[in-house]
Design a protein around this motif. Structure first.
Motif: not given
Length: 649
Positions: A59, A63-64, A76, A78, A129, A190, A194, A214
């Motif tokens: 990201a 943060h991801a 993912l 996160h 995911t 997201g 998001n 994301v």
């Protein structure tokens, strides 16, 4: 049917204690919309890869991360809840997209204390995911605090699975039985945190995401019911097709109320010019979004009006015959009652009461008010002691859109102060009174003052120089149509024809219609998008019949460059019309109305040749300019900021 199970050990991405995702204060992760997962409450800053695989996404705000294992499992990682607003400050990344990592390898650090001081949860989540597609199940094996890189959970999945479409639909249907596709989309972009905003056009959802990196584009593209995913013009666009309205409604219910994030630069204009541009874009966006549902009937009605004009021009049909009266009513009804229709569509866009807005539109076209507005002796009245100039609002767009925008605040205020027991009776009529008075007493006179000033200025320039006035009128007339200011020029043209039997002004207005039609004709010739092709052809025919609203609101304003090019060329066409002193002998024009340029006293003469030169010259130049420089199918994937936010593709 599964024949065997594959197991994968998931390592702890941070040092801390495991938590079920259902305990998180985030509905997307807590409800499993991102797939099966596990959360951890970190006690240290080091972050490691939970599995071996390829980094598929980092990201922009750090943060991801996305990781894909060799056998196709997509995870993912996160860091924190709603930490996208921290703009990457607490994070340091040590890997890149495309890099292969091994389980336990350091990939980042996160300043846990800084995240908590910012009022955010520091929870670290690992989610599978594509878990539904892989029929994956996650079992947490750690029961106490574990160190980063130690065993945390086991993921099991069949080596042979049923179709991914079947696997993905069942759990999502349970999460949102009304529209399972909406749940898939919200999860894949997201989640609600998001999403900054979402709108829709004729075929697609248009998201503004806080962090588009994301979003799981591959997952969306593989989902039944989604045609394609496109990223352009700072929008993440999910192409749905004809069912977009239903999907949009379901997505909005899942997302809940949206509000701008003040921490993000795009939430506030940086300069006065940027603010004005943004404001104008929003206005045009609401206008075009409100017009989209009625563009088809507008185009068809415009074509019918053009045919009637041609039939009466050639004396095939008598304008006082019963046949003409009925056909004219069929063609004209949508324009006459346009404020009522737009009241309903604008209400949907602005999330206000559509019945109230329809009644406000009906007030604007109330017969006695229109009759009074058309007579000089009764057009000026007083309302509660305030001097008011009545205006004919038939076929207008701008006033009812402004009313719909105001309704959002009026409704909110009235519901706050009117007792609950009386709301169903008092709120609607009070809202109609407030909005009706604001438009009739405030907006109407303001539009009248502005339009009269423009008309007087234009006519002064015309008396000084027909070519210069043609340049100005040709360049600005269709912009005046957008804001309802063009009504100041129409009576002048009507009066010219009534008193003198001809109108130089109407000849210039006619050129602007051809220019807008030429722009959409170029789109029809060039685009490969069938829906846009069909719309553009209908809009072009309508414009050539003298009705430009379908071209304006359906295509040209949406892709601003088209409108600009058409306006520039129509300015040149208007200048040439003024230079050649092209005259018009009836309230008709564009291409279908060519009989109005034939002088019935002398027949075909230099005036008609001037009409052919100016109008067909404008048509060819506009079509060529838009085809060569103004439009490509890439614009379908990056709609004008207005408009909306309302694109067509």
């Amino acid at each position: 049917m599964a024949t065997d199970l594959a197991n994968l050990t998931l390592l702890a991405p941070v040092t801390g204690r495991p938590e079920p995702v259902s305990a998180l204060h985030d509905p997307v992760f807590a409800n499993g919309l991102m797939g099966p997962g596990v959360a951890m409450e970190p006690t240290a800053d080091q972050v490691v890869a939970p599995v071996s695989g390829e980094i598929t996404m980092v990201a922009a705000t750090k943060h991801a991360f996305g990781i894909r294992t060799a056998d196709g499992l997509e995870l993912l990682l996160h860091l924190g809840i709603d930490t996208v607003g921290l703009a990457g400050r607490p994070f340091t990344v040590t890997v890149n997209v495309g890099q292969h990592v091994t389980a336990g390898q350091p990939v980042a650090t996160m300043a846990v204390a800084a995240i908590q001081q910012a009022g955010k949860a520091a929870s670290v989540i690992v989610a599978i995911t594509n878990g539904q597609a892989q029929a994956a199940k996650l079992f947490v094996t750690a029961t106490t605090t574990v160190a980063a890189g130690e065993a945390l959970a086991v993921v099991t999945r069949p080596l042979v699975t049923t179709s991914s479409a079947d696997n993905i639909s069942a759990p999502l249907a349970a999460a949102n039985p009304d529209q399972p596709l909406a749940a898939t989309i919200v999860a894949a972009v997201g989640g609600a945190p998001n999403v900054q905003s979402v709108v829709h056009c004729m075929t697609r959802l248009r998201f503004k995401l806080k962090d588009s990196a994301v979003a799981q584009t591959a997952r969306l593209k593989a989902t039944d019911g989604i045609i394609d995913v496109v990223q352009a013009a700072n929008q993440y666009q999910v192409v749905i097709g004809a069912a977009v309205n239903d999907v949009y409604d379901a997505v909005v219910k899942l997302l809940g109320p949206r509000k701008p994030d003040p921490a993000r630069p795009e939430a506030r204009p940086q300069t006065v010019v940027a603010g004005l541009k943004r404001g104008l874009g929003n206005v045009i966006g609401v206008m075009t979004a409100s017009m989209v549902p009625v563009i088809g009937i507008l185009a068809g009605s415009g074509i019918l009006k053009g045919i009637l004009a041609a039939l009466t021009g050639f004396h095939v049909l008598d304008a006082v015959s019963g046949t003409y009266m009925v056909l004219n009513a069929l063609a004209d009804a949508v324009f006459y009652f346009l404020p009522i229709i737009l009241g309903i569509t604008a209400a949907k866009k602005m999330a206000v009461d559509p019945i109230v807005m329809a009644v406000v539109g009906a007030v604007l076209v109330y017969p006695s008010l229109i009759s009074a507005a058309q007579r000089a002796t009764t057009a000026d009245i007083t309302v509660f002691g305030l001097p008011t100039h009545l205006v004919n609002y038939s076929a207008s767009v701008f006033p009812i859109i402004v009313a719909a925008w105001l309704a959002k605040y009026v409704e909110r205020y009235l519901k706050k102060w009117v007792p609950v027991a009386l709301r169903s009776v008092l709120v609607p009529i009070l809202e109609v009174m407030v909005l009706g008075l604001v438009v009739l007493v405030g907006i109407g006179p303001l539009i009248t003052v502005i339009s009269r000033g423009i008309a007087n200025g234009i006519m002064a320039v015309y008396n000084l120089s027909p070519a210069l006035s043609g340049l100005i009128i040709g360049g600005v007339y269709q912009t005046m149509v957008i804001f309802g200011l063009h009504w100041s020029l129409v009576p002048i043209a009507i009066n010219d024809i009534a008193m003198n039997g001809h109108s130089y002004l109407n000849a210039i207005l006619s050129v602007t219609m051809v220019a807008q039609g030429g722009a959409v004709l170029a789109v029809f010739l060039k685009t490969r998008h069938q829906k846009l092709k069909n719309l553009s052809l209908a809009a072009a025919i309508s414009a050539f019949c003298g009705v430009t609203e379908p071209a304006l609101y359906g295509v040209n304003l949406k892709y601003k460059r088209l409108f600009v090019i058409a306006s520039v060329v129509s300015a040149l066409g208007g200048m040439l019309t003024g230079l050649l002193r092209v005259d018009n002998f009836a309230m008709s024009g564009a291409l279908v109305g060519f009989p109005a340029f034939i002088n019935q006293k002398v027949g075909i003469d230099a005036n008609f040749y001037g009409y052919l030169i100016t109008h067909y010259g404008t048509l060819v130049l506009t079509t060529a300019a838009v085809y060569l420089f103004g439009f490509s199918d890439r614009l379908v994937e990056q709609p004008a900021e207005s408009a909306t936010e309302s694109g067509n593709g």
